[in-house]
Design a protein around this motif. Sequence first.
Motif, PDB file in Angstrom:
ATOM      1  N   LEU A 319      23.592 -48.345  14.718  1.00  0.00           N
ATOM      2  CA  LEU A 319      22.766 -49.440  14.667  1.00  0.00           C
ATOM      3  C   LEU A 319      21.524 -48.431  15.116  1.00  0.00           C
ATOM      4  O   LEU A 319      19.875 -48.868  14.988  1.00  0.00           O
ATOM      5  CB  LEU A 319      22.799 -50.195  14.597  1.00  0.00           C
ATOM      6  N   ALA A 320      21.334 -47.930  16.319  1.00  0.00           N
ATOM      7  CA  ALA A 320      20.906 -47.774  17.647  1.00  0.00           C
ATOM      8  C   ALA A 320      19.444 -46.890  16.886  1.00  0.00           C
ATOM      9  O   ALA A 320      18.398 -46.631  16.667  1.00  0.00           O
ATOM     10  CB  ALA A 320      21.030 -47.669  19.117  1.00  0.00           C
ATOM     11  N   PHE A 321      20.394 -45.232  16.259  1.00  0.00           N
ATOM     12  CA  PHE A 321      19.599 -44.595  15.652  1.00  0.00           C
ATOM     13  C   PHE A 321      18.894 -44.716  14.612  1.00  0.00           C
ATOM     14  O   PHE A 321      17.686 -44.546  14.639  1.00  0.00           O
ATOM     15  CB  PHE A 321      20.778 -43.633  15.762  1.00  0.00           C
ATOM     16  N   LEU A 322      19.215 -45.923  13.893  1.00  0.00           N
ATOM     17  CA  LEU A 322      18.677 -46.151  12.588  1.00  0.00           C
ATOM     18  C   LEU A 322      17.539 -46.840  12.491  1.00  0.00           C
ATOM     19  O   LEU A 322      17.327 -46.820  11.835  1.00  0.00           O
ATOM     20  CB  LEU A 322      20.292 -46.921  11.411  1.00  0.00           C
ATOM     21  N   ALA A 323      17.684 -47.882  14.202  1.00  0.00           N
ATOM     22  CA  ALA A 323      16.205 -48.862  14.434  1.00  0.00           C
ATOM     23  C   ALA A 323      15.352 -47.667  14.733  1.00  0.00           C
ATOM     24  O   ALA A 323      14.642 -47.709  13.981  1.00  0.00           O
ATOM     25  CB  ALA A 323      17.467 -49.757  15.161  1.00  0.00           C
ATOM     26  N   GLY A 324      15.540 -46.527  15.230  1.00  0.00           N
ATOM     27  CA  GLY A 324      14.855 -45.583  15.658  1.00  0.00           C
ATOM     28  C   GLY A 324      14.129 -44.505  14.616  1.00  0.00           C
ATOM     29  O   GLY A 324      12.918 -44.586  14.152  1.00  0.00           O
ATOM     30  N   TYR A 325      15.137 -45.010  13.378  1.00  0.00           N
ATOM     31  CA  TYR A 325      14.742 -44.103  12.723  1.00  0.00           C
ATOM     32  C   TYR A 325      13.881 -44.901  11.878  1.00  0.00           C
ATOM     33  O   TYR A 325      12.795 -44.283  11.636  1.00  0.00           O
ATOM     34  CB  TYR A 325      15.290 -43.196  11.595  1.00  0.00           C
ATOM     35  N   SER A 326      14.429 -45.825  11.226  1.00  0.00           N
ATOM     36  CA  SER A 326      13.888 -47.062  10.535  1.00  0.00           C
ATOM     37  C   SER A 326      13.382 -48.651  11.232  1.00  0.00           C
ATOM     38  O   SER A 326      14.734 -49.049  11.667  1.00  0.00           O
ATOM     39  CB  SER A 326      14.282 -46.772   9.055  1.00  0.00           C
ATOM     40  N   VAL A 327      12.291 -48.498  11.744  1.00  0.00           N
ATOM     41  CA  VAL A 327      11.941 -49.863  12.516  1.00  0.00           C
ATOM     42  C   VAL A 327      12.312 -50.758  11.484  1.00  0.00           C
ATOM     43  O   VAL A 327      12.240 -52.177  12.119  1.00  0.00           O
ATOM     44  CB  VAL A 327      10.779 -50.217  13.011  1.00  0.00           C
ATOM     45  N   GLU A 328      11.871 -50.544  10.089  1.00  0.00           N
ATOM     46  CA  GLU A 328      12.723 -52.026   9.943  1.00  0.00           C
ATOM     47  C   GLU A 328      13.588 -52.949   9.511  1.00  0.00           C
ATOM     48  O   GLU A 328      13.852 -53.743   8.815  1.00  0.00           O
ATOM     49  CB  GLU A 328      11.756 -51.391   7.542  1.00  0.00           C
ATOM     50  N   LEU A 329      14.726 -51.748   9.684  1.00  0.00           N
ATOM     51  CA  LEU A 329      16.166 -52.170   9.650  1.00  0.00           C
ATOM     52  C   LEU A 329      15.893 -53.185  11.290  1.00  0.00           C
ATOM     53  O   LEU A 329      16.912 -54.361  10.526  1.00  0.00           O
ATOM     54  CB  LEU A 329      16.787 -50.847  10.512  1.00  0.00           C
ATOM     55  N   LEU A 330      15.621 -53.189  11.357  1.00  0.00           N
ATOM     56  CA  LEU A 330      15.267 -53.692  13.138  1.00  0.00           C
ATOM     57  C   LEU A 330      14.706 -55.233  13.081  1.00  0.00           C
ATOM     58  O   LEU A 330      14.852 -57.018  12.842  1.00  0.00           O
ATOM     59  CB  LEU A 330      14.121 -53.472  14.830  1.00  0.00           C
ATOM     60  N   PHE A 331      13.440 -54.937  11.428  1.00  0.00           N
ATOM     61  CA  PHE A 331      12.399 -55.855  11.062  1.00  0.00           C
ATOM     62  C   PHE A 331      13.316 -57.149  10.945  1.00  0.00           C
ATOM     63  O   PHE A 331      12.645 -58.860  10.759  1.00  0.00           O
ATOM     64  CB  PHE A 331      11.458 -55.794  10.254  1.00  0.00           C
ATOM     65  N   THR A 332      14.102 -56.949  10.055  1.00  0.00           N
ATOM     66  CA  THR A 332      15.033 -56.900   8.648  1.00  0.00           C
ATOM     67  C   THR A 332      16.295 -57.744   9.497  1.00  0.00           C
ATOM     68  O   THR A 332      16.451 -59.095   9.021  1.00  0.00           O
ATOM     69  CB  THR A 332      15.872 -56.446   7.900  1.00  0.00           C
TER      70      THR A 332
END
Length: 355
Positions: A319-332
């Motif tokens: 999840l940390a890698f995905l959040a770094g790749y797509s910040v929108e995931l964190l916002f969601t």
Amino acid sequence: MMPDASSPTTLQAVNPELKSAVAEAQLLLAFASRNGKSLTEETVNIVVKSGMQSELTEAEETAFWRHFALLTAAVAPVSAESVQAMASLAGQKSPVQKTVQRYTVTAILALAVLVMLQAYWAIGAFVISDMKSTQAQLSEVEMRILAGGKTTGDSLEPGLAHEGAQESRRSRRQSTASESMELKTKKENLEIYLDANYHWLKLWSRIPNTILGIDTMYDPDNSPEDAIKENIAYLQSATVTMDILQKYLLPLVYGFLGACVYILRNLSSKIKAYAFINASIINFHIRLCLGTLGGIAIVWFVSPEKGADPILSLSPLALAFLAGYSVELLFTVMDTVINAFTGDNASSPREEKKG
């Protein structure tokens, strides 16, 4: 007094932007020609004529600006700035080449750091897990030895005094002694193995041990009690180090690497579309910071569980890698947490902006 429409003016006499606009138009015309962009003959003539003249009349300047707009629309999203950023000067790298090199090296270094930290964490996890398993086996063996010791001296019933009963007693005693010897040998081997694990743990956690002063806190040669306390301190130090690695350092590096991957992919798309400009570098810097923070922040909000959403059921590091790749995931995830507390399914800032 306004200049007459038929009187020529220098390229900067009235509009200081005219000279640079003519240069940009020449650059875009050359790009359009090389890449097969369809332009009207009138637009080509106006741009060529404007570049060849040092003075333009008001009517010629008006025609130039009109056809410059048509030329810009024809080659969009390419701009004169992006063409210049892609061009290499003699003996020098272009801005886009420098940016590609910078973020490629950054991604490689981030990957190297990640591999070292991940390997360091894996070694620590293996040693601690092996120690707990060995300690559990050792406790089981000690309980079996204790239980065997209580039954070793049990006497047979008075009615079993015949020869068969005596033979049975001897057999039981031999079996008990053999089992007891086997358990003691196993206990000694487990203790040696456990000592080796503590030695491994001491080497693995040398840096945190030095910082915390554990190496000088106890003297194992002074008393067995100090040796036990030192081993406990090593285990506690290693556990805390593992926790810091798993919750903070590794998610931070995973988020950073994810942001680097996003930047390189975005950079590749911009190069292919000739859309790279100098302002893109600023956006990349911001994205790198957001991705790194997103990698560590998403771990605070998400606790993966089996059977949950496929995305949220991933490991924290994934999840940390995905959040770094797509910040929108964190916002969601943040919007989901906020809605859970407020009970409001209000639209996100992006949706409000669209509205």
